[in-house]
Design an enzyme around this catalytic site. Structure first.
Site: not given
Ligand code: GLA
Length: 389
Positions: A182, A16, A129, A186, A51, A127
């Site tokens: 998390r 990402w 989201d 971000d 990602d 992962k």
């Molecule tokens: C969110 C996540 C990021 C990434 C983006 C991808 O913002 O927190 O880490 O995976 O989505 O769209």
């Protein structure tokens, strides 16, 4: 303890921060090759995670996910095989909603089918989201559903809960089957962000983790995740181009030391997020610093904590399995600071009449009485390992 899939914080590379939504299978193959060539695999970075944006714009006829035919023409199995053939593990991304954050099809309501697909493709890491329509379901329920689906398939798949800390995942994500969760929004390739910018800078995240006080949730099998590494990134990297954040220059060497050093003190998952085909030697040296990686990967699995915050000067301790500790003297401010701490005050280190000390950046070793001090440049961090003599 939430299981043995991640006895230490996962390490690897994720697409990402480097590529955002432009990622292709060629980028992922190059990253896998570069992990080997740069020595990062040897240093412990083992997961290669694709990602957002890997999938086609629609689910298949059975509600399954499929790879984008233009950007991933060889398909997921071939890519997973390529990664596995290099002695690495393979990861993918989806979301606990109708769509991913970039609007691609995701997994809510289709968890069993998708978990079976992941297992069949050879996926080792998911992962997951928090974007898309949640259909009125709360986060615990949505993540639990995928956790159970992954537990039901005949393959070990690390479950990375990417819920941004909104519903305090440190309290429930381990029970939902997660190995890491998390804790924050971000991370972006900046020191600090303004309120109207997307994401958090390195300093913002260090402060957030200090304020959250969630170290007790962190340990072998389940890890607080302050988000991926931005080492090597700046205005040209994929995420900086994609998100509404004003990134004007790369992180400096001092900011980068604070980023990597504090992530190791935190015992963070270490997911490199830069273009590894163009890795600067200084960044390669930093990312493969085995003294720092040993602190991050220490089997005791403690999260470092701030023991003193004096304005912008912070002292952090992380107890280690061998009876010693890691100490960070972190200068989050804009002027040089002498930062001093008493080793004898680290409650997990046995009291002694002297201590062995190692500077984790230079490798230099010496013995000293109780005091440990350093002149720390603005935005820089000194990291030491100490043992009772
Ligand atoms: C969110 C996540 C990021 C990434 C983006 C991808 O913002 O927190 O880490 O995976 O989505 O769209």
């Amino acid at each position: 303890m939430t299981g043995t899939l991640a006895p230490t914080p996962p390490m690897g590379w994720n697409s990402w921060n480097a590529y955002s939504c432009t990622v292709t299978e060629a980028d992922v193959r190059e990253a896998a090759d570069a992990l080997v060539e740069t020595g990062l695999r040897e240093a412990g970075y083992e997961y290669v995670v694709v990602d957002d944006c890997w999938m086609a714009e629609e689910h298949d006829a059975d509600g399954g996910l499929r790879a984008d035919p233009e950007d991933f023409p060889s398909g997921v199995t071939a890519l997973a095989d390529y990664v596995h053939d290099r002695g690495l593990k393979f990861g993918l991304y989806s979301s606990a909603g109708s769509h991913t954050c970039q609007g691609y099809p995701a997994s809510l309501g289709r968890e069993r089918r998708h978990a079976e697909q992941f297992a069949g493709w050879g996926v080792d890491y998911l992962k997951y989201d928090n974007c898309g329509d949640h259909r009125g379901r709360d986060a615990v329920d949505r993540y639990q559903e995928m956790g159970e689906a992954l537990a039901a398939v005949d393959r070990d798949i690390v479950f990375s809960v990417c819920e941004w800390g909104q519903n305090h995942p440190w309290g429930w994500a381990g029970d939902a089957g997660g190995q890491l969760w998390r804790a924050t929004d971000d991370v972006v390739a900046k020191w600090r962000t303004h309120e109207d910018e997307f994401g958090l800078g390195v300093r913002d995240i260090v402060e957030r983790l200090a304020d959250l006080d969630i170290a007790s949730a962190h340990g072998p099998g389940g890890w607080n995740d302050p988000d991926m590494l931005q080492v090597g990134n700046g205005p040209d990297s994929g995420q900086s181009q994609h998100e509404p954040t004003d990134v004007r220059r790369p992180l400096t060497d001092a900011e980068t030391r604070t980023h990597f050093g504090m992530w190791c003190l935190l015992g963070a998952p270490l997911m490199v997020g830069t273009d590894l085909t163009d890795l600067a030697e200084t960044d390669r040296t930093l990312l493969t610093n085995e003294r720092l990686i040993d602190i991050d990967q220490d089997p005791l699995g403690a999260q470092g904590r701030p023991v003193r915050r004096d304005g912008d000067a912070e002292v952090w301790h992380k107890p280690l399995a061998d009876g010693g500790a890691a100490v960070a003297l972190c200068n989050l401010g804009e002027r040089v600071r002498e930062i001093r701490t008493a080793v004898a005050r680290i409650d997990t280190v046995a009291e002694a009449d002297g201590y062995r000390i190692q500077d984790c950046w230079s490798g230099e070793r010496w013995t000293a009485g109780s005091d440990l001090a350093a002149e720390v440049e603005p935005r820089d961090t000194a990291v030491f390992r100490v043992w009772p003599r």
